[in-house]
Write an enzyme that holds these catalytic residues in place. Sequence first.
Site, PDB file in Angstrom:
ATOM      1  CB  ALA A  37      -0.978  -0.043   1.138  1.00 43.30           C
ATOM      2  N   GLY A  77       0.902  -5.138   1.795  1.00 43.62           N
ATOM      3  CA  GLY A  77      -0.191  -5.573   1.038  1.00 43.62           C
ATOM      4  C   GLY A  77      -0.194  -6.317  -0.093  1.00 43.62           C
ATOM      5  CD  GLU A  80      -1.311  -7.741   4.612  1.00 41.25           C
ATOM      6  OE1 GLU A  80      -2.001  -8.080   5.801  1.00 41.25           O
ATOM      7  OE2 GLU A  80      -1.764  -6.724   4.302  1.00 41.25           O
ATOM      8  CD  GLU A 100       2.742  -4.398   6.178  1.00 43.55           C
ATOM      9  OE1 GLU A 100       2.109  -4.534   5.511  1.00 43.55           O
ATOM     10  OE2 GLU A 100       3.776  -5.292   6.424  1.00 43.55           O
TER      11      GLU A 100
END
Length: 164
Positions: A37, A77, A80, A100
């Site tokens: 992200a 992300g 993910e 992160e």
Amino acid sequence: SLTVLQALEDGLKRADADPSVKAVMICGENGKFSAGADIRGFSSPKRQGGGLGHIISLIERSEKPVVAAIEGIALGGGLEVALGCHYRIAHVKARVGLPEVTIGLLPGAEGTQRLPRLIGVPAALDIITTGRHIPAAEALKLGLVDEVVEENTAEAAIRLANKV
């Protein structure tokens, strides 16, 4: 970005609704799967229908096989998204991880739930809490990816999709 999330959602819904589509392959552009992200997006307005977690749930629930073709990096992300796919192919030079934590954040799209289910709690805790980047060969040993290839990952993903 919101544009990428919307494109993923639209593409998945079209593929699921089209009886001629037998499988879906998700890949990145320019030799990268996804760096995750854009942190600036955390303060922007929420998109209609939900965020990244919603898209990953759509991937996971797809009745058609979804294969991630990971080149370069799949971080945050991006990893993910790959974890939501039914199969993962990685280029030998690819790296994956959930970095992160190095900036004080926890993965927010259920990577902390999917990763332990896939590779076990001890290995997942290491990846989640250190933020380190995992090379493709190690990801294969851990069971994080199904196959590591030296050739074009998209072509390898299509071959796997045809098999399954």
